[in-house]
Write a protein that holds these residues in place. Sequence first.
Motif, mmCIF file in Angstrom:
data_model
loop_
_atom_site.group_PDB
_atom_site.id
_atom_site.type_symbol
_atom_site.label_atom_id
_atom_site.label_comp_id
_atom_site.label_asym_id
_atom_site.label_seq_id
_atom_site.Cartn_x
_atom_site.Cartn_y
_atom_site.Cartn_z
ATOM 1 N N SER A 157 0.845 -1.183 0.000
ATOM 2 C CA SER A 157 0.000 0.000 0.000
ATOM 3 C C SER A 157 0.880 1.234 0.000
ATOM 4 C CB SER A 157 -0.973 -0.002 1.177
ATOM 5 O OG SER A 157 -0.355 -0.426 2.354
ATOM 6 N N VAL A 158 0.468 2.213 -0.760
ATOM 7 C CA VAL A 158 1.235 3.439 -0.875
ATOM 8 C C VAL A 158 0.355 4.548 -0.323
ATOM 9 C CG1 VAL A 158 2.438 4.977 -2.443
ATOM 10 C CG2 VAL A 158 2.358 2.529 -2.918
ATOM 11 N N LEU A 159 0.773 5.081 0.812
ATOM 12 C CA LEU A 159 -0.064 6.015 1.551
ATOM 13 C C LEU A 159 0.724 7.256 1.924
ATOM 14 C CD1 LEU A 159 -0.981 3.203 4.098
ATOM 15 C CD2 LEU A 159 -2.274 3.752 2.034
ATOM 16 N N VAL A 160 0.061 8.195 2.581
ATOM 17 C CA VAL A 160 0.804 9.331 3.120
ATOM 18 C C VAL A 160 0.727 9.266 4.645
ATOM 19 C CG1 VAL A 160 0.354 10.795 1.131
ATOM 20 C CG2 VAL A 160 -1.144 10.935 3.128
ATOM 21 N N GLN A 161 1.521 10.081 5.269
ATOM 22 C CA GLN A 161 1.551 10.111 6.728
ATOM 23 C C GLN A 161 0.352 10.888 7.251
ATOM 24 O OE1 GLN A 161 5.366 11.924 7.200
ATOM 25 N NE2 GLN A 161 6.471 9.986 7.038
ATOM 26 N N ASN A 162 -0.761 10.183 7.270
ATOM 27 C CA ASN A 162 -1.998 10.843 7.650
ATOM 28 C C ASN A 162 -2.041 11.287 9.100
ATOM 29 O OD1 ASN A 162 -3.590 10.628 5.175
ATOM 30 N ND2 ASN A 162 -3.361 8.431 5.483
ATOM 31 N N ILE A 163 -1.640 10.395 9.986
ATOM 32 C CA ILE A 163 -1.695 10.731 11.407
ATOM 33 C C ILE A 163 -0.814 11.934 11.702
ATOM 34 C CG2 ILE A 163 -1.182 9.920 13.748
ATOM 35 C CD1 ILE A 163 -1.880 7.137 12.888
ATOM 36 N N GLU A 164 0.403 11.837 11.223
ATOM 37 C CA GLU A 164 1.354 12.911 11.468
ATOM 38 C C GLU A 164 0.879 14.249 10.885
ATOM 39 O OE1 GLU A 164 3.606 13.238 13.389
ATOM 40 O OE2 GLU A 164 4.627 15.049 12.676
ATOM 41 N N GLY A 165 0.348 14.199 9.692
ATOM 42 C CA GLY A 165 -0.123 15.435 9.066
ATOM 43 C C GLY A 165 -1.251 16.070 9.859
ATOM 44 N N ALA A 166 -2.204 15.258 10.253
ATOM 45 C CA ALA A 166 -3.342 15.784 11.002
ATOM 46 C C ALA A 166 -2.877 16.280 12.369
ATOM 47 C CB ALA A 166 -4.400 14.700 11.160
ATOM 48 N N ARG A 167 -1.994 15.513 12.958
ATOM 49 C CA ARG A 167 -1.488 15.895 14.269
ATOM 50 C C ARG A 167 -0.834 17.276 14.205
ATOM 51 N NH1 ARG A 167 2.480 16.630 17.015
ATOM 52 N NH2 ARG A 167 3.970 16.154 15.356
ATOM 53 N N GLN A 168 0.009 17.459 13.230
ATOM 54 C CA GLN A 168 0.681 18.749 13.076
ATOM 55 C C GLN A 168 -0.309 19.886 12.868
ATOM 56 O OE1 GLN A 168 3.795 19.362 10.172
ATOM 57 N NE2 GLN A 168 4.658 17.355 10.646
ATOM 58 N N ALA A 169 -1.279 19.625 11.997
ATOM 59 C CA ALA A 169 -2.256 20.671 11.690
ATOM 60 C C ALA A 169 -3.019 21.077 12.942
ATOM 61 C CB ALA A 169 -3.226 20.170 10.622
#
Lengths: 335, 335
Positions: A157-169
């Motif tokens: 699976s090719v994904l993005v760092q969703n948790i990290e991105g949301a966390r930062q935002a």
Amino acid sequence: VLVTLKDVARRAGVSTATAGRVLGGYGYSSAESRRKVLRAARELGYRVDAVARSLATGRTNAIGLVVADIENPFFAEAARGVSDVAAEHGNTVILANTDEDVGKEETAITVLLEKRVDGLIVTPASSEHQENLAPLLTQGFAVVMLDRKVEGLAADSVLVQNIEGARQAVAYLINLGHKRIGAVCDSLQITTNIERIAGYRQAHAEAGLPLDESLIRVGGYTRQAALEETKALLALPCPPTALFAANNFMTIGALLAIRETGRSIPKDVALVGFDDMDWTTLCQPQLTTVAQPVYELGRVAAERLLARIKGDQSPPAEIRLPVELVVRESCGVMG
Amino acid sequence: VLVTLKDVARRAGVSTATAGRVLGGYGYSSAESRRKVLRAARELGYRVDAVARSLATGRTNAIGLVVADIENPFFAEAARGVSDVAAEHGNTVILANTDEDVGKEETAITVLLEKRVDGLIVTPASSEHQENLAPLLTQGFAVVMLDRKVEGLAADSVLVQNIEGARQAVAYLINLGHKRIGAVCDSLQITTNIERIAGYRQAHAEAGLPLDESLIRVGGYTRQAALEETKALLALPCPPTALFAANNFMTIGALLAIRETGRSIPKDVALVGFDDMDWTTLCQPQLTTVAQPVYELGRVAAERLLARIKGDQSPPAEIRLPVELVVRESCGVMG
DNA sequence: TTGAAAGCGCTAACAG
DNA sequence: CTGTTAGCGCTTTCAA
């Protein structure tokens, strides 16, 4: 109207086997016959029949791309990445839309398999429904998940760092002093939403900020649904002072809701969206968003798939591409 | 791994012909054998091989879609229209991008023809280069042009009323009192640009307004190119007070240029764009644009193509879909 | 290096 | 209504 290998062979005075060898670029052939065959082919306007070739070889050099909706700029950009890599490797891509519907997804996959695509790139409509894909994987068929994954499925699976991105935002919003931050996302069947909401929670936890569950709104995957959820949020007795929109459609819906309720950004409410589109710098104020490498997501998925098709047997990988919080103006003066 | 008709036939105790008839849905078959074959197919997990079927029937039920760039929301939306119609008729669509490059277009078409698609929907990169398509048409191969046409090519084309749309937009600007109206478009190899500029001229003529040729800027098909052309326009000794952008990328470029040069809309310069995207209502001020039925464009093109494939022999038609000037705020207070 | 011949899996006459 | 028999156009042993 159609010229076959046999025609070329006859004209060149060789066997169809030889003609096939030079035109197909396999096996041996003398310079002599190569010249004759090429000439005959040119004169006759020969064009290989990929269908016949596929039947003979068992390969189609075609990959199936199953997305929710090619009209969504996110999928369009990812599709471009897939398409470019495919073209670079002499592969073709067959496109199918699911509208986030498991039934349509199944239909699409069935059709693609009947067409005998060599592999499949799928944006699964549900993180749980794995009936469609699991049997394929155990058969060794090449499948890679794009942007989302399915729990317990042994596929790349090719994904993005969703948790990290949301966390930062969300952390960014918290640092700005916001105590009540609303979140708008679509179906929690989709892993991106699950993860982004997880990041939202994590940011609260890390800041020791209590989280009001009623501030998390889950709706449909349309702009309209997002608009309604956002309005509901803003109509709360104690409404949020900031909003986190989990994807580009949700961002549009949020924007519309904010306007419709006569509020202004960032004065009345701050906004950060996930997924940066080119219009986010065109609006006033410019939007602060979590940018993701969408084109690259498509490219990497296609590369992974082609590697599998070529025989790569390594264990299924989960590839995470980085995201970046791009601070602009929608949460108050420039970051 | 793969179950064939023969396997199913053996298990059902019938001939492959009979098995093929029930599974393929052609010819006659008794209720009795139908039951047996269906059962056997289900038990074995049979799945037709569309490649073999295509080789036998000479049809692939696949159509090729050749666009400039699927990342452009215009093409993405049109592609969705094509895709939906194709799916409704049991057809599949193979996508190819050309980046407005005639060479890539040729490559794409060749590949699609080798794959033996039943027909082609093409957004031609050049209105003059017809070497790729002309021979196909004389052979009776199904081709329909989408959004643009090629001069002198006997193919169906599904377009919008470009001249009329541009004329209306520019007339609107003229009525507002503008005397110097800039136009930004990309290559004049593309018929949409040719026609939209014609509409721009027509509006001037009708109003008896002299036209300064230096106000028409032709650039590349990227936002960046549009930005530069617009800047050049604004840097003129006597700069235009209004701008007409010939498509969505041009509109973005114009917007960026206006901002970069520190001007504001509509105070310093009015703007109307061709092609309405959903972000045009999200920006401030909201954009006045010529809206076109893009999804419908794709649908109609696909319907035309399928009709041709089915054998429609009527003379090539030029279908024009209507456009509409949507007045919002970018030319001054609401229309 | 080349040719003959046997498929790939399905459909389409053609008898029966 | 069903089975037999040719292919569709290409690749691929296998001998030569």
